[in-house]
Structures are given as structure tokens and as C-alpha cells.
Motif scaffolding. Structure first.
Motif, PDB file in Angstrom:
ATOM      1  N   GLU A 208       9.787  -0.285  -4.632  1.00 11.70           N
ATOM      2  CA  GLU A 208       8.686  -0.425  -3.673  1.00 11.70           C
ATOM      3  C   GLU A 208       8.609   0.739  -2.690  1.00 11.70           C
ATOM      4  N   HIS A 209       9.693   1.504  -2.530  1.00 11.63           N
ATOM      5  CA  HIS A 209       9.709   2.653  -1.626  1.00 11.63           C
ATOM      6  C   HIS A 209       9.106   3.901  -2.261  1.00 11.63           C
ATOM      7  N   THR A 210       8.741   3.849  -3.541  1.00  8.97           N
ATOM      8  CA  THR A 210       8.097   4.991  -4.212  1.00  8.97           C
ATOM      9  C   THR A 210       6.699   4.615  -4.712  1.00  8.97           C
ATOM     10  N   ALA A 211       6.187   3.508  -4.243  1.00  7.73           N
ATOM     11  CA  ALA A 211       4.931   2.958  -4.757  1.00  7.73           C
ATOM     12  C   ALA A 211       3.723   3.769  -4.289  1.00  7.73           C
ATOM     13  N   PRO A 212       2.556   3.523  -4.889  1.00  9.15           N
ATOM     14  CA  PRO A 212       1.316   4.052  -4.317  1.00  9.15           C
ATOM     15  C   PRO A 212       1.201   3.617  -2.856  1.00  9.15           C
ATOM     16  N   PHE A 213       0.563   4.427  -2.040  1.00  7.62           N
ATOM     17  CA  PHE A 213       0.540   4.180  -0.603  1.00  7.62           C
ATOM     18  C   PHE A 213      -0.013   2.799  -0.241  1.00  7.62           C
ATOM     19  N   VAL A 214      -0.942   2.270  -1.036  1.00  3.79           N
ATOM     20  CA  VAL A 214      -1.532   0.965  -0.696  1.00  3.79           C
ATOM     21  C   VAL A 214      -0.630  -0.201  -1.072  1.00  3.79           C
ATOM     22  N   ALA A 215       0.538   0.073  -1.630  1.00  3.91           N
ATOM     23  CA  ALA A 215       1.407  -1.029  -2.080  1.00  3.91           C
ATOM     24  C   ALA A 215       2.862  -0.835  -1.682  1.00  3.91           C
TER      25      ALA A 215
ATOM     26  N   THR B 177      -6.214  -8.635  -3.000  1.00  4.59           N
ATOM     27  CA  THR B 177      -6.731  -9.266  -4.220  1.00  4.59           C
ATOM     28  C   THR B 177      -7.602  -8.343  -5.064  1.00  4.59           C
ATOM     29  N   ASP B 178      -7.851  -7.127  -4.605  1.00  5.82           N
ATOM     30  CA  ASP B 178      -8.697  -6.202  -5.366  1.00  5.82           C
ATOM     31  C   ASP B 178      -7.860  -5.422  -6.376  1.00  5.82           C
ATOM     32  N   ASP B 179      -8.030  -5.748  -7.666  1.00  9.17           N
ATOM     33  CA  ASP B 179      -7.312  -5.045  -8.746  1.00  9.17           C
ATOM     34  C   ASP B 179      -5.809  -5.075  -8.515  1.00  9.17           C
ATOM     35  N   ASN B 180      -5.283  -6.244  -8.197  1.00 14.34           N
ATOM     36  CA  ASN B 180      -3.850  -6.399  -7.970  1.00 14.34           C
ATOM     37  C   ASN B 180      -3.210  -7.060  -9.192  1.00 14.34           C
ATOM     38  N   PRO B 181      -2.300  -6.365  -9.891  1.00 12.34           N
ATOM     39  CA  PRO B 181      -1.702  -6.949 -11.100  1.00 12.34           C
ATOM     40  C   PRO B 181      -0.900  -8.210 -10.822  1.00 12.34           C
TER      41      PRO B 181
ATOM     42  N   LEU C 150       0.410   3.961   6.492  1.00  9.00           N
ATOM     43  CA  LEU C 150       1.160   3.677   5.272  1.00  9.00           C
ATOM     44  C   LEU C 150       1.451   2.183   5.105  1.00  9.00           C
ATOM     45  N   GLU C 151       1.207   1.381   6.153  1.00  5.27           N
ATOM     46  CA  GLU C 151       1.430  -0.058   6.067  1.00  5.27           C
ATOM     47  C   GLU C 151       0.203  -0.809   5.554  1.00  5.27           C
ATOM     48  N   GLU C 152      -0.930  -0.100   5.410  1.00  4.21           N
ATOM     49  CA  GLU C 152      -2.128  -0.766   4.901  1.00  4.21           C
ATOM     50  C   GLU C 152      -1.953  -1.145   3.436  1.00  4.21           C
ATOM     51  N   CYS C 153      -2.452  -2.324   3.094  1.00  6.07           N
ATOM     52  CA  CYS C 153      -2.290  -2.838   1.737  1.00  6.07           C
ATOM     53  C   CYS C 153      -3.610  -2.811   0.967  1.00  6.07           C
ATOM     54  N   ILE C 154      -3.542  -3.248  -0.261  1.00  2.00           N
ATOM     55  CA  ILE C 154      -4.712  -3.373  -1.125  1.00  2.00           C
ATOM     56  C   ILE C 154      -5.768  -4.219  -0.424  1.00  2.00           C
ATOM     57  N   GLU C 155      -7.020  -3.882  -0.637  1.00  2.00           N
ATOM     58  CA  GLU C 155      -8.116  -4.631  -0.031  1.00  2.00           C
ATOM     59  C   GLU C 155      -8.134  -6.078  -0.533  1.00  2.00           C
ATOM     60  N   GLY C 156      -8.685  -6.944   0.298  1.00  2.00           N
ATOM     61  CA  GLY C 156      -8.814  -8.348  -0.079  1.00  2.00           C
ATOM     62  C   GLY C 156      -7.885  -9.242   0.712  1.00  2.00           C
ATOM     63  N   GLU C 157      -7.780 -10.489   0.277  1.00  2.00           N
ATOM     64  CA  GLU C 157      -6.963 -11.475   0.981  1.00  2.00           C
ATOM     65  C   GLU C 157      -5.475 -11.279   0.708  1.00  2.00           C
TER      66      GLU C 157
END
Length: 501
Positions: free
Chosen positions: A459-466, A75-79, A195-202
Motif C-alpha cells: 500500500e506504500h507504493t500504490a497509485p496516489f489515489v489509493a 466506489t469509482d472503478d474500485n476493484p 496524498l491522503e485523497e482517495c478514489i472518488e465516490g463513497e
């Protein structure tokens, strides 16, 4: 440094023409950015609709459900969350305990299930820390399951009563990780687990479906781009000279030319269609495409007249949110003991809730069930098979009664990505045991071949957190659109250009 516009001798009054293969989230977002910067855009889509793997369907009782992404990861800065708020799409989460059924199908006491679940997530968090800190030193052969086997001994010492039984339960519950990546826990790379870690938050469930989000993202492209549906690409020719054009041939024989070409097809499609590129892609790029794993996560929705698992307060046990069945010994069709996980959709976001159970399946079970369903004639018979397969699970929920009409399914709906050619026979990139340069492989795909007019997004070329998420697909398309605008010196003044991390 000369811009692409100068190198390619684009006339000052003309618009460079960009082709985008794929009308999923990444392709639609890329089109939006390019249109904002004055490009002519044509989207080529193999399906008869936009959205790609982001699509919806209606259950027999009329409720709309997502066949692709269900979640907003972080949920942190997620479009995606911003778009959900903008479109008034209902989202939510379950702040509840863990409901775990043991091998015999008995629902464990909530406190016991919660204890096991907490241990599983503690070890997963430990694995993220270890992978982030020591990735360079971790043997590529080690899996997340190997880490579990090591850590469970520390978490449950021999001094505890029934320590062996408890350790075994945690290891069995660890299989739930497969529902996040579409592949078994023993195939998850420990080295590149970070590499499986996602954006911070819920992590929020998109209870209102992604329908209105897709409508909003696609609006610019639908208004101002050319979209060619039912158009399957079978040959892609990169340019070898700055003044060449990139060329695409469709299966119907039509040839199209562009100044630049963005490929947003799923990773699985790329893996299976490398021969479509002429000249062939360079070895470093083919290696990267081949190295990253591709999952096969599927979903089965089963609806009921009433959410019998949610009785009135004080009138019985409840299963609220998630439930997990561990290695069932009572399921004749599940001889391999696949775990089963579900979320129930009756107690989240009241404005979008409905009495439906959503079962997640992956790996061998996905392949098995989709193959069995494909062999059956008639939709009614296919549905009957699925209802029978999942009955050993839903019939063990509290308050189930064979004699109650409230407990009899009214409809079901299953995805079939593993048998979908345009989806690359699966869904979502992941990072499997044996991977030696996962982060560099992602960067290689992310870079693409801009000097040859070929760009990759998805999604396979995304920033590492996504990676592997809807947000990642959106960001990847946005990034490529801005990179092309910068290359042609058409970026808006003072607009920052994202550098994917």
C-alpha cells in the motif's frame, strides 16, 4: 531495447522464477498476474497463514470481524468493490447525523453535533484543495492542525455567540482525522495532504468482512504457486550482474534463489530491516523508506446481547453509525484526554449486522493500551481491562442501564499491530510534518530496483489515489506483476500495462 529474458539468458523453454516476500493482498495479486503470464512463483510468508494484515477473527459470540481493513475507500472503478459484488460480500454505509459527546460525557443535540461535524469536514475539504493547488509553496513544517487553526477563525467569526467555545470544539473534533491515518492531526503534513485523497465516490464499510474477497484473490496462488509459510526472511541479496540471481536467506538458514524478487512487506518492516539487504539499498531508496510515515491504528470490538443504543422507533434516543467522545474529563485512565471514535455494527447491512461497537484508537493511545494489555496475565484479565477502559464511553450511550443484561458486554477482541514484528509494529503509511518530497519518495519506492532484480509492492507504493488502502495494496501487486511480465517480454498480446499514477 533488450528484454530481461535476453539479458539474463533465460532458456526459451524455461519459466523465469519470481520470489514474492509476503502473502498479503499485494503479494497474492502479484502472484496471480505472474502466473497468468507463465512465470514460476514462490511466495515466502512469515506467518502461518496468508493475508498479512488482511485477516479475520471470531468474537466470543461467533461473529466474524476484520482485524485489518474495514473499509472500501471510494466506489469509482474500485476493484475491491467489484470483488465484494463478485463474492456477495455485504457492504454499506450510515446515512445519519453525527453523534458527539462533549468533555463532560453529555450527548449534544443532533443538530449541534452535525453542525460541528460539517465544519470539520468542510475544513478538511478546504485543506485538500489547498494542498493540491499549492503543495510546492506550503512550508513542510505546517500540519493539518495548523490549517484548522487558521480556517476555524474564518468559519466561526467573532460575531457568533460563544465563538471561542465553538472554535475550541471544532479543533478538538479535528482529532478524528487520526483514525484515518493512525497518527495525530498535528503530525499530518499539510504540504502532502493531497496524498491522503482517495478514489472518488463513497467510503463503504465492509460489513461482511474481507474474508471472501481474500479467498478470491488468493485462489490462483493457492492453486498454482509454491507458498512457504512460517518462513521469515533475514537476508536479501540483490544481483549485481544481469546473470546473477537474487538470493534470500530465511531465519532457519535455508537459502533460496530467484530470477526476480518482489518485496511486499509493510513499510514499517522495511524501515526496521534495512540491514537485511546486502548489498545495502542505495541512499535514494533508503531515504524514501525513511521519509514516509507509518501509523499505529488499532481496533477494539465489544459485543453485547442486544444493540441497546438502537431502541424501537420512538422509544428513546438513538446513536446510529458513528459516535465521538471529545476530550473526556471523566475518564480516570484517559488522563491525556484522547478523543474516542466508534462505529456501531448493528444497523448496517442487515444480513451481516450484529450488536457490536467498534472502537478505533491510534497514536499514543494505541501504544498505551497495547502495552498495558501486554503486562496483564490471562486473556480473561486482559479482556476485563479493556472492558473497564471503554466502559466510560459505552455507558454513556442512550438507553444504557447498569442493571440491564442487554447492556453488559459479552465479549471483546482487540488488534495488536503495534506490537507485531511482521507488521512493522504498526499499520498503514502516512505523510507527516517535515516531509519535503513525499510524492517523489513514493515513486522511488514504487520503482524499486528492477535492474538488480528487486521490486517493491504494498500500500506504500500504490497509485496516489489509493495509498494506505487495501485497494492500493492490490493495485501495487498487479502493477509489479505486469511490469515484470513486460520486462521479460511475456506480457499477453494487446494487454494494457498499468502505469501507476
Amino acid at each position: 531495447m533488450e528484454t530481461f529474458k535476453q539479458l539474463r539468458q533465460i532458456n526459451p523453454g524455461s519459466k523465469p522464477h519470481v520470489g514474492i516476500v509476503g502473502a498479503g493482498l499485494s503479494g497474492l495479486r502479484c502472484a496471480d498476474i505472474l502466473l497468468q503470464h507463465g512465470f514460476q512463483v514462490t511466495i515466502i510468508e512469515g506467518r502461518n497463514r496468508i493475508g498479512g494484515r488482511l485477516c479475520q477473527a471470531r468474537l466470543g459470540n461467533g461473529h466474524l470481524v476484520d482485524m485489518g481493513p474495514n473499509w472500501i475507500h471510494g466506489t469509482d472503478d474500485n476493484p475491491m468493490l467489484d470483488l465484494a459484488k463478485q463474492t456477495e460480500t455485504a457492504v454499506g454505509t450510515w446515512d445519519v447525523a453525527s453523534y458527539v459527546f462533549n468533555e463532560s460525557g453529555d450527548l449534544l443535540p443532533v443538530a449541534e453535533g452535525e453542525k460541528y461535524s460539517s465544519l470539520v469536514w468542510d475544513i478538511i475539504q478546504d485543506a485538500f484543495v489547498h494542498s493540491n493547488k499549492s503543495s510546492a509553496d506550503i512550508d513542510a513544517k505546517l500540519s493539518l492542525l495548523d490549517f484548522f487553526k487558521e480556517k476555524v477563525v474564518e468559519k466561526i467569526p467573532e460575531s457568533e455567540d460563544d465563538f471561542e467555545k465553538k472554535r475550541e470544539m471544532v479543533l478538538k473534533m479535528s482529532e478524528m482525522w487520526g483514525t484515518f491515518i493512525g497518527s495525530p492531526v498535528d503530525r499530518q503534513s499539510l504540504k502532502f495532504f493531497w496524498l491522503e485523497e482517495c478514489i472518488e465516490g463513497e467510503n463503504l464499510f465492509c460489513a461482511g468482512t474481507y474474508e471472501k474477497i481474500l479467498q478470491e484473490v488468493s485462489r490462483p496462488a493457492l492453486s498454482n504457486a509454491t507458498i512457504k509459510l512460517d518462513s521469515i526472511v533475514d537476508k536479501i541479496s540483490c544481483r549485481t550482474d544481469p546473470n546473477d540471481e537474487t538470493r534470500v536467506r530465511l531465519k532457519n538458514g535455508q537459502a533460496l534463489t530467484f530470477d526476480e524478487l518482489v518485496i511486499t512487506c509493510p513499510l514499517g518492516w522495511l524501515k526496521q530491516n534495512l540491514t537485511a539487504f546486502d548489498p545495502p539499498l542505495p541512499p535514494v531508496l533508503t531515504k524514501a523508506i525513511g521519509s514516509i510515515g507509518y501509523g499505529c491504528l488499532e481496533k477494539v470490538y465489544i459485543s453485547f446481547p442486544k444493540a441497546f443504543w438502537l431502541p424501537a422507533e420512538g422509544e428513546g434516543r438513538r446513536v446510529h453509525g458513528f459516535a465521538q467522545w471529545i476530550a473526556p474529563e471523566y475518564h480516570a485512565e484517559n488522563a491525556r484526554g484522547w478523543n474516542q471514535e466508534l462505529v456501531e455494527l448493528a444497523s448496517i447491512a442487515p444480513e451481516a449486522a450484529h450488536p457490536t461497537l467498534l472502537f478505533y484508537i491510534y497514536g499514543e493511545q494505541s501504544e498505551y493500551l497495547t502495552a498495558k494489555v501486554a503486562e496483564i496475565d490471562g486473556q480473561e484479565n486482559k479482556d476485563a481491562f479493556l472492558l473497564d477502559f471503554f466502559k466510560p464511553y459505552y455507558s454513556r450511550l442512550p438507553q444504557y442501564s447498569e442493571d440491564s443484561a442487554d447492556c453488559q458486554p459479552v465479549c471483546c477482541l482487540a488488534t495488536n499491530w503495534v506490537r507485531d514484528e511482521l507488521a512493522g509494529h504498526g499499520s498503514y503509511s502516512n505523510f507527516q510534518v517535515g516531509l519535503s518530497n513525499g510524492d517523489e519518495d513514493i515513486k522511488t519506492m514504487r520503482r524499486g530496483l528492477p535492474e538488480h532484480g528487486l521490486w517493491l509492492a504494498g500500500e506504500h507504493t500504490a497509485p496516489f489515489v489509493a495509498l494506505g488502502t487495501a485497494t492500493g495494496a492490490y493495485w501495487s501487486g498487479e502493477s509489479v506483476g505486469k511490469r515484470i511480465a513486460e520486462a521479460y517480454d511475456m506480457a499477453k498480446q494487446n494487454e494494457p500495462l498499468d502505469a501507476a499514477a
